[in-house]
Scaffold this motif. Sequence first.
Motif, PDB file in Angstrom:
ATOM      1  N   THR A   1       0.817  -1.237   0.000  1.00 39.20           N
ATOM      2  CA  THR A   1       0.000   0.000   0.000  1.00 39.20           C
ATOM      3  C   THR A   1       0.836   1.266   0.000  1.00 39.20           C
ATOM      4  N   GLY A   2       2.132   1.123   0.335  1.00 40.10           N
ATOM      5  CA  GLY A   2       2.970   2.311   0.440  1.00 40.10           C
ATOM      6  C   GLY A   2       2.750   3.091   1.726  1.00 40.10           C
ATOM      7  N   LYS A   3       1.906   2.552   2.615  1.00 39.24           N
ATOM      8  CA  LYS A   3       1.571   3.259   3.860  1.00 39.24           C
ATOM      9  C   LYS A   3       2.102   2.491   5.064  1.00 39.24           C
ATOM     10  N   PRO A   4       2.648   3.225   6.061  1.00 32.01           N
ATOM     11  CA  PRO A   4       3.139   2.539   7.255  1.00 32.01           C
ATOM     12  C   PRO A   4       1.990   1.986   8.086  1.00 32.01           C
ATOM     13  N   LEU A   5       2.223   0.866   8.721  1.00 32.11           N
ATOM     14  CA  LEU A   5       1.234   0.237   9.594  1.00 32.11           C
ATOM     15  C   LEU A   5       1.731   0.348  11.024  1.00 32.11           C
ATOM     16  N   ARG A   6       0.889   0.846  11.923  1.00 27.47           N
ATOM     17  CA  ARG A   6       1.246   0.913  13.339  1.00 27.47           C
ATOM     18  C   ARG A   6       0.484  -0.189  14.068  1.00 27.47           C
ATOM     19  N   ASN A   7       1.139  -1.313  14.270  1.00 25.34           N
ATOM     20  CA  ASN A   7       0.488  -2.456  14.920  1.00 25.34           C
ATOM     21  C   ASN A   7       1.138  -2.766  16.259  1.00 25.34           C
TER      22      ASN A   7
END
Length: 802
Positions: free
Chosen positions: A796-802
Amino acid sequence: MNRTIKKVAVLGSGVMGSRIAAHFANIGVQVLLLDIAPKELLPAEEAKGLKLDSPAVKNRIVNASLDAAVKANPSPLYRKADVSRIKTGNFDDNLKDIASCDWTIEVVVERLDIKKSLFERVEQYRKPGTIITSNTSGIPIHLMTEGRSADFRKHFCGTHFFNPPRYLKLLEIIPTPDTDQSVVDFLMHYGDLYLGKTTVLAKDTPAFIANRVGVFAIMDVLQVMQQLGMTVEEVDKLTGPVIGHAKSATFRTSDVVGLDTLMNVANGLAQNLPHDEARDAFQLPEFLKKMGENKWLGDKTGQGFYKKVKGEGGKSEIQALDLTTLEYKPSQKVKFATLETTKAIEKLADRFKVLVAGKDKAGDFYRKTFAGLFAYVSNRIPEITDALYKIDDALRAGFGWDMGPFETWDALGVQKGLELAQAEGKTVAPWVQEMLAAGNASFYKVSEQGVKQFYDIETKAYKAIPGVENFVVLDNLRASGKVVWKNSGASVIDLGDGILNVEFHSKMNALGSDVIQGLLKGVELAEKDFRGLVVGNDAPNFSAGANLGLVYMFALEQDYDELNMMIAQFQQAMMRMRYSSIPVVGAPHGLTLGGGCELNLHCDKVVAAAESYIGLVEFGVGLIPGGGGSKEMTLRTALKYEEGEPEYNLLRNAFMTIATAKVSTSAHEAFDLGFLRRGDEVVVNSNRVIAQAKAAAIELAEDGYTMPVQRTNIKVHGRGALGMFMTGVHAMRVGNYISDHDLKIANKLAYIMCGGDLSAPTEVSEQYLLDLEREAFLSLCGERKTLERIQSILTTGKPLRN
């Protein structure tokens, strides 16, 4: 005369004036920013008992404009602190202060009467011999000097900055018949060297060069799309990156700039170009007139060719305007068979022949628009400029095209482009056929020395483009056979004078095994037969980092031996560069992230473009810098301990820079973050970076460069600092500022930067820190949440904050 610019006056503090002032402040110049004093008090001012002659009231307009500029995003300033170089005032009290300025730039409203009235007042205070210019996009420059003194006219010129001045590289210089040649020469040089601009000398014709051709291209697209019955989405698909234009293409760009701007320029050209063969192209189509009446002017009014609305569940969705019904409907994804055939063609110049050969509507569109553009630019010489390269320079720098019209025509083939225009009923200027008849088959060529030359219409011969001697253009060197070695991801190119350059050409210049091989080969060759090495390229960005896809693949397959080898090779390559017998100079520009940042951290010197966005961003994908970045930031922090600042504070600052994945918003800010250090250089004009890096490598070599020795005395603090970090990070987790996985990554980074679980401050080696770094990187690759973060970035090109 020997002219220097120490102080500039900017008259008019609107969007353009305040940002021109900010850019001069960026380069270290003192600025006097002035505007009109208000004629009425605001209710809040009345409540405070202020009067119209109160300084706070008189400077309200200029101060509000400057405040808005400082808060703007993207920022017009390299550093927020640079605003301290700007002093504000008003025309009533402070116009007299322009007597101390070396250059006065007028940027008031686009009305000739107002400009002339201001110039009359300026002449009372301006110091004779100083430069005076007007920033205008359309008013004839020569009309502004009527009634002015001989000295004023001699030092007066048009300077057309493009907005935003920090980011758009074009500066058009428009002299009048009275402008002294030395003033023109100075502005051309100053714009290039100090302001970082592509300075283009333009004639005093309507809209000058870039807007004349660029607005024609847009208006011609509107006509062609109506002929072919195309939609807004279809046109934007065809006029974006596939032809080397901005991702926002035609209509999204128009929405951002403002349709009123486009309509004003088009109307002005329609009125002021009675003899232009394509004058009809500037007539506004009915849908554009209606949009103007409806105040659908783009982003500034909330809707233009596109509109963002709340869809089902409150989710935002983009709607596009149907130009037939003038109703908005959900934006549609578009596909063309012709575009599908170009997906495998990475080199822009190779796409054009495929595009115009298309058998679908896309092919029709390209044949018509290219035909119109080629004919138009050929007929603008010598009307708007005497040299064809100036049109290409203006469109690349002002409109963000990767290739100008004549460069595009060359890529297609001049004869082919001529036939295309004729087939569409367009008349190409006679000089093009004369050029072909004389056996000159292209508008440009590269000499054996790697110098780009253009076809000069007046002399009917090829000439070197003026100023290119100040640049090193790798494409030109490649064309003249200067490649010493290459593989699929990198090339080693001979820059001359005993200096080699390693250039990346992987996707996004990602650092994979082939690039690492290229770096090692570059060092090896330079040590053997040369005296220095530069690492730089001409791509839009230096490097987006390591090959994350490869990391993800190995991690997913749990192939930790391969991962370990890959990280070790990256670390060893960085150390090989750092501890080679020849100087290595980094030349970053644009995105310089992750591994790209680590590479520059290990160079002997860095010569960075001012627009360099440098950072260690591995935290965003659940990792720590594993190519020596964590080690190097720890080492650099240890070197500062002797300067007297509290050691834990310095270490904490470096830790937070990595843990928050900070990226500098300019090369100047990279000094504040520790990515650049004393002795590194910043070059405002990105076109000059590799040339300046080459000069730096030569200087290091001639100063008797000696191979440094690996550090074995890096002070680390062990448990004392580790406890501080772990306590602080735990508090952030308890406060719900970070996730459990963020906590885990932060603790691993702290472990590296503190030197591990040592009972007391100890001196360790670089290799010791590299081993800790590699171990932490590998362990994080085995974490499911890290893999989820990497997958999110890759898909997605987007960072994931998990």
